[in-house]
Design a protein around this motif. Structure first.
Motif, PDB file in Angstrom:
ATOM      1  N   LYS A   2      -7.698  30.578  40.357  1.00 15.54           N
ATOM      2  CA  LYS A   2      -9.001  29.912  40.354  1.00 15.54           C
ATOM      3  C   LYS A   2      -8.922  28.589  39.610  1.00 15.54           C
ATOM      4  O   LYS A   2      -9.432  27.574  40.070  1.00 15.54           O
ATOM      5  N   GLU A  59      -9.560  24.919  41.087  1.00 11.61           N
ATOM      6  CA  GLU A  59     -10.550  24.023  40.496  1.00 11.61           C
ATOM      7  C   GLU A  59      -9.911  22.685  40.146  1.00 11.61           C
ATOM      8  O   GLU A  59     -10.506  21.624  40.363  1.00 11.61           O
ATOM      9  N   GLU A 103      -9.453  20.676  43.231  1.00 13.13           N
ATOM     10  CA  GLU A 103     -10.717  20.085  43.639  1.00 13.13           C
ATOM     11  C   GLU A 103     -11.041  18.862  42.770  1.00 13.13           C
ATOM     12  O   GLU A 103     -11.582  17.871  43.262  1.00 13.13           O
ATOM     13  N   SER A 109     -16.438  21.830  40.342  1.00 16.46           N
ATOM     14  CA  SER A 109     -15.265  22.306  41.084  1.00 16.46           C
ATOM     15  C   SER A 109     -15.259  23.826  41.143  1.00 16.46           C
ATOM     16  O   SER A 109     -14.849  24.412  42.140  1.00 16.46           O
ATOM     17  N   ARG A 110     -15.751  24.469  40.101  1.00 16.25           N
ATOM     18  CA  ARG A 110     -15.826  25.930  40.075  1.00 16.25           C
ATOM     19  C   ARG A 110     -16.747  26.429  41.191  1.00 16.25           C
ATOM     20  O   ARG A 110     -16.440  27.404  41.877  1.00 16.25           O
TER      21      ARG A 110
END
Length: 146
Positions: free
Chosen positions: A34, A38, A41, A95-96
């Protein structure tokens, strides 16, 4: 998607305007994955998604800290991203949200492994040769012209 296959699809279909490519983050709820997504991103927000993506994959170690914030920041510096903007992006939560939305979509679509490629709704799982993708793309192109 196998790297050679991706390059050939880009050269033969994307650059010629025959197909469109969309990339979605899939993390399978793994914390390190994750954070890496992120960070990718955040690189994307600076127009450097693919260089950052390639940096992440080239630096896989298999260790539990392979995608620590320290390493992800170092990758950003190595490809000359604005460090302050990059750190801010990692902390602001935008981004998350993008990564979570993509992961939720992947779950709804039954994605269970990477790479998974959809070609006009047909799912292809696992890295495949260019020929596998070419055959399906050509069939879908022919169907759309029928």
């Amino acid at each position: 998607m196998a790297t050679g296959a991706a390059r050939l699809i880009e050269e033969n279909y994307i650059e010629r305007g025959k197909v469109r490519y969309e990339y979605y983050y899939v993390t399978f709820n793994q914390p390190a994955g994750k954070l890496a997504a992120e960070a990718a991103e955040c690189a994307n927000s600076q127009g450097a998604f693919w260089p950052y993506h390639d940096m992440i994959y080239a630096n896989q170690t298999g260790s539990s800290d392979q995608y620590s914030e320290r390493r992800l920041l170092a990758f950003a510096a190595e490809i000359n991203l604005d460090g302050e903007s990059f750190r801010g992006c990692l902390r602001d939560g935008n981004s998350r949200r993008v990564v979570q939305q993509d992961s939720d979509l992947a779950s709804k679509m039954g994605v269970q492994s990477t790479p998974t490629v959809f070609i006009n709704g047909d799912k292809v799982e696992g890295a495949q040769s260019f020929e596998v993708y070419r055959e399906l793309i050509e069939r879908k192109l022919a169907e759309s012209h029928s």
